[in-house]
Write a protein that holds these residues in place. Structure first.
Motif, PDB file in Angstrom:
ATOM      1  N   ALA A 166       0.929  -1.324   0.070  1.00  0.00           N
ATOM      2  CA  ALA A 166       0.160  -0.147  -0.313  1.00  0.00           C
ATOM      3  C   ALA A 166       1.073   1.156   0.016  1.00  0.00           C
ATOM      4  N   ARG A 167       2.048   1.024   0.627  1.00  0.00           N
ATOM      5  CA  ARG A 167       2.757   2.408   0.640  1.00  0.00           C
ATOM      6  C   ARG A 167       3.702   2.073  -0.598  1.00  0.00           C
ATOM      7  N   SER A 168       3.603   1.793  -0.922  1.00  0.00           N
ATOM      8  CA  SER A 168       4.328   1.787  -2.575  1.00  0.00           C
ATOM      9  C   SER A 168       3.618   1.794  -3.711  1.00  0.00           C
ATOM     10  N   TYR A 169       2.880   1.729  -3.423  1.00  0.00           N
ATOM     11  CA  TYR A 169       1.524   2.220  -4.666  1.00  0.00           C
ATOM     12  C   TYR A 169       0.992   3.648  -4.221  1.00  0.00           C
ATOM     13  N   GLN A 170       1.089   3.949  -2.847  1.00  0.00           N
ATOM     14  CA  GLN A 170       0.792   5.645  -2.477  1.00  0.00           C
ATOM     15  C   GLN A 170       1.486   6.131  -3.228  1.00  0.00           C
ATOM     16  N   ALA A 171       3.524   5.940  -3.242  1.00  0.00           N
ATOM     17  CA  ALA A 171       4.178   6.585  -3.735  1.00  0.00           C
ATOM     18  C   ALA A 171       4.545   6.959  -5.239  1.00  0.00           C
ATOM     19  N   ASN A 172       3.750   5.923  -5.574  1.00  0.00           N
ATOM     20  CA  ASN A 172       3.851   6.042  -7.127  1.00  0.00           C
ATOM     21  C   ASN A 172       2.660   6.528  -7.695  1.00  0.00           C
ATOM     22  N   VAL A 173       1.171   6.464  -6.981  1.00  0.00           N
ATOM     23  CA  VAL A 173       0.534   7.338  -7.558  1.00  0.00           C
ATOM     24  C   VAL A 173       0.414   9.283  -7.431  1.00  0.00           C
ATOM     25  N   GLU A 174       1.550   9.292  -6.296  1.00  0.00           N
ATOM     26  CA  GLU A 174       1.942  10.559  -5.910  1.00  0.00           C
ATOM     27  C   GLU A 174       2.569  11.072  -6.992  1.00  0.00           C
ATOM     28  N   VAL A 175       3.801  10.133  -7.305  1.00  0.00           N
ATOM     29  CA  VAL A 175       4.487  10.263  -9.000  1.00  0.00           C
ATOM     30  C   VAL A 175       4.178  10.747 -10.258  1.00  0.00           C
ATOM     31  N   ALA A 178      11.536   8.576 -10.592  1.00  0.00           N
ATOM     32  CA  ALA A 178      10.128   7.810 -10.639  1.00  0.00           C
ATOM     33  C   ALA A 178      10.636   6.193 -10.488  1.00  0.00           C
ATOM     34  N   SER A 179      11.289   5.648 -12.142  1.00  0.00           N
ATOM     35  CA  SER A 179      12.052   4.544 -12.184  1.00  0.00           C
ATOM     36  C   SER A 179      12.448   3.479 -11.054  1.00  0.00           C
ATOM     37  N   ASN A 180      13.108   4.303  -9.807  1.00  0.00           N
ATOM     38  CA  ASN A 180      13.553   4.251  -9.220  1.00  0.00           C
ATOM     39  C   ASN A 180      12.348   3.379  -8.058  1.00  0.00           C
ATOM     40  N   ILE A 181      11.411   4.461  -7.704  1.00  0.00           N
ATOM     41  CA  ILE A 181      10.100   5.058  -6.786  1.00  0.00           C
ATOM     42  C   ILE A 181       9.767   3.014  -7.777  1.00  0.00           C
ATOM     43  N   ALA A 182       9.607   3.322  -8.693  1.00  0.00           N
ATOM     44  CA  ALA A 182       8.625   2.202  -9.169  1.00  0.00           C
ATOM     45  C   ALA A 182       8.923   1.008  -8.532  1.00  0.00           C
ATOM     46  N   ASN A 183      10.624   0.958  -8.393  1.00  0.00           N
ATOM     47  CA  ASN A 183      10.706  -0.390  -8.572  1.00  0.00           C
ATOM     48  C   ASN A 183      11.470  -0.326  -6.168  1.00  0.00           C
ATOM     49  N   VAL A 196      16.489   0.689  -2.874  1.00  0.00           N
ATOM     50  CA  VAL A 196      15.939   1.904  -3.218  1.00  0.00           C
ATOM     51  C   VAL A 196      15.498   2.057  -1.225  1.00  0.00           C
ATOM     52  N   GLU A 197      15.266   3.644  -1.103  1.00  0.00           N
ATOM     53  CA  GLU A 197      15.082   4.001   0.297  1.00  0.00           C
ATOM     54  C   GLU A 197      13.891   5.556  -0.141  1.00  0.00           C
ATOM     55  N   LEU A 198      12.573   4.124   0.254  1.00  0.00           N
ATOM     56  CA  LEU A 198      11.652   5.670  -0.765  1.00  0.00           C
ATOM     57  C   LEU A 198      11.567   6.840  -0.207  1.00  0.00           C
ATOM     58  N   ALA A 199      12.066   6.804   1.367  1.00  0.00           N
ATOM     59  CA  ALA A 199      12.290   8.026   1.424  1.00  0.00           C
ATOM     60  C   ALA A 199      13.440   8.669   1.108  1.00  0.00           C
ATOM     61  N   GLU A 215      14.043   8.124  -1.673  1.00  0.00           N
ATOM     62  CA  GLU A 215      14.185   8.916  -3.400  1.00  0.00           C
ATOM     63  C   GLU A 215      12.847   9.738  -3.093  1.00  0.00           C
ATOM     64  N   ASN A 216      11.953   9.655  -2.382  1.00  0.00           N
ATOM     65  CA  ASN A 216      10.480  10.774  -2.055  1.00  0.00           C
ATOM     66  C   ASN A 216      11.131  11.795  -2.424  1.00  0.00           C
ATOM     67  N   ALA A 217      12.101  12.514  -1.475  1.00  0.00           N
ATOM     68  CA  ALA A 217      12.870  13.450  -0.922  1.00  0.00           C
ATOM     69  C   ALA A 217      12.907  13.915  -2.520  1.00  0.00           C
ATOM     70  N   LYS A 218      14.345  13.558  -3.196  1.00  0.00           N
ATOM     71  CA  LYS A 218      15.242  13.520  -4.313  1.00  0.00           C
ATOM     72  C   LYS A 218      13.749  13.955  -5.138  1.00  0.00           C
ATOM     73  N   PHE A 219      13.272  12.994  -5.356  1.00  0.00           N
ATOM     74  CA  PHE A 219      11.962  13.852  -6.657  1.00  0.00           C
ATOM     75  C   PHE A 219      11.164  14.831  -6.021  1.00  0.00           C
ATOM     76  N   ALA A 220      10.803  15.214  -4.749  1.00  0.00           N
ATOM     77  CA  ALA A 220      10.573  16.619  -4.469  1.00  0.00           C
ATOM     78  C   ALA A 220      11.370  17.718  -4.828  1.00  0.00           C
ATOM     79  N   GLU A 221      12.591  17.373  -4.312  1.00  0.00           N
ATOM     80  CA  GLU A 221      13.532  17.856  -5.394  1.00  0.00           C
ATOM     81  C   GLU A 221      13.399  18.037  -6.584  1.00  0.00           C
ATOM     82  N   ALA A 222      13.536  17.245  -7.434  1.00  0.00           N
ATOM     83  CA  ALA A 222      13.557  17.582  -8.779  1.00  0.00           C
ATOM     84  C   ALA A 222      12.231  18.235  -9.333  1.00  0.00           C
ATOM     85  N   ALA A 223      11.051  18.101  -9.002  1.00  0.00           N
ATOM     86  CA  ALA A 223      10.167  18.558  -9.428  1.00  0.00           C
ATOM     87  C   ALA A 223       9.863  19.842  -8.784  1.00  0.00           C
ATOM     88  N   MET A 224      10.807  20.154  -7.572  1.00  0.00           N
ATOM     89  CA  MET A 224      10.775  21.798  -7.249  1.00  0.00           C
ATOM     90  C   MET A 224      11.241  22.513  -8.386  1.00  0.00           C
TER      91      MET A 224
END
Lengths: 136, 134
Positions: free
Chosen positions: A110-119, B27-32, B96-99, B101-110
């Motif tokens: 679910a967490r991974s799903y949410q992260a991808n929705v966010e993307v 995004a590819s990192n987060i997907a994987n 991949v560490e989701l936290a 990647e999320n931070a980097k993604f937000a940074e890149a988007a900004m």
């Protein structure tokens, strides 16, 4: 600018994670599907992910479900002579479903799903804003 | 032919497509995030931007005289990528560490949005120059 590949990537992840959620649901639903024959008992399933380029001419890897593997652990043998499915010696066999493991798997999916929705949401916003900027 | 619109957007045009490539990469990192053995990668943004804008400190391209020769990273073709060093490596070889990647993604988007704002302003400036602010 590299098209809309990001939607293929995030979309492939959403599909893969929902397969994972489905297998968790199936495993939990069948946790008590006992059988009198250890060969016939339900086997918990788990998807195996693989990084592959998705979409036309893609270079960046998305994710896809390579296979749905069956758990090979031995079924749980329980002595329940009164059970209608019990074998000659009074045993029934339950699938080796670990409810805690399944719940953890579900939360992770679910967490991974949410992260991808966010993307996807962010990619959509950026794309729309870019189109808006260029049309001004 | 050199015209007034050749370098319309300056560095921002290149930067925008690079930010976009970086967003795709993350995004590819987060997907994987749950793929066993997947190694997270990121774009070496500064290096690639230097190389594409021909600034000092850019990686020097090597002469490739045989088909087996490899291009030096970031000198044409694929943008240079660097592997992410995980803080806590996972047992299945996934880095991949989701936290992160999320931070980097937000940074890149900004950063993408910031670059886009520069481009918007530039367009507006040109528009003013063309119409005389009417």
């Amino acid at each position: 600018m590299s098209g809309f590949g990001i939607f293929d990537i995030a979309g492939s992840a959403l599909a893969a994670q929902s397969v994972r959620l489905n297998t968790v649901a199936s495993n939990l639903a069948n946790a008590e599907s006992v059988s009198g024959d250890p060969e016939q008992v339900f086997r918990p399933r788990e998807p195996v992910f693989e990084a592959v380029p998705v979409g036309e001419g893609a270079t960046l890897p998305g994710v896809r479900v390579k296979e749905v593997a069956e758990n090979t652990a031995a079924p749980l043998k329980r002595y329940e002579p009164g059970h209608p499915l019990a074998d000659g010696e009074g045993y029934v066999y339950a699938p080796p479903v670990d409810a805690v493991e399944q719940m953890v798997n579900m939360i992770s999916a679910a967490r991974s799903y949410q992260a991808n929705v966010e993307v996807m949401t962010t990619a959509r916003d950026l794309t729309l804003r870019t189109i808006g900027a260029m049309g001004r | 032919m050199a015209g007034p619109f050749d370098n319309l957007l300056g560095i921002h045009g290149t930067a925008l497509s690079l930010h976009r490539a970086r967003i795709d990469r993350i995004a590819s990192n987060i997907a994987n995030a749950d793929t066993p053995g997947y190694l997270a990668r990121d774009l070496d943004f500064t290096g690639v931007l230097r190389a594409q804008s021909g600034a000092a400190g850019a990686p020097v391209a090597m002469a490739r005289t045989a088909p087996g020769h490899l291009a030096a990273p970031g000198t044409g073709g694929e943008p240079a990528t660097v592997y992410r060093i995980p803080l806590q490596p996972a047992q299945d070889g996934n880095t991949v560490e989701l936290a992160t990647e999320n931070a980097k993604f937000a940074e890149a988007a900004m950063k993408y949005q910031a670059t886009l704002t520069f481009i918007e302003r530039r367009m507006r400036t040109l528009n003013t120059a063309i119409t005389g602010g009417e």
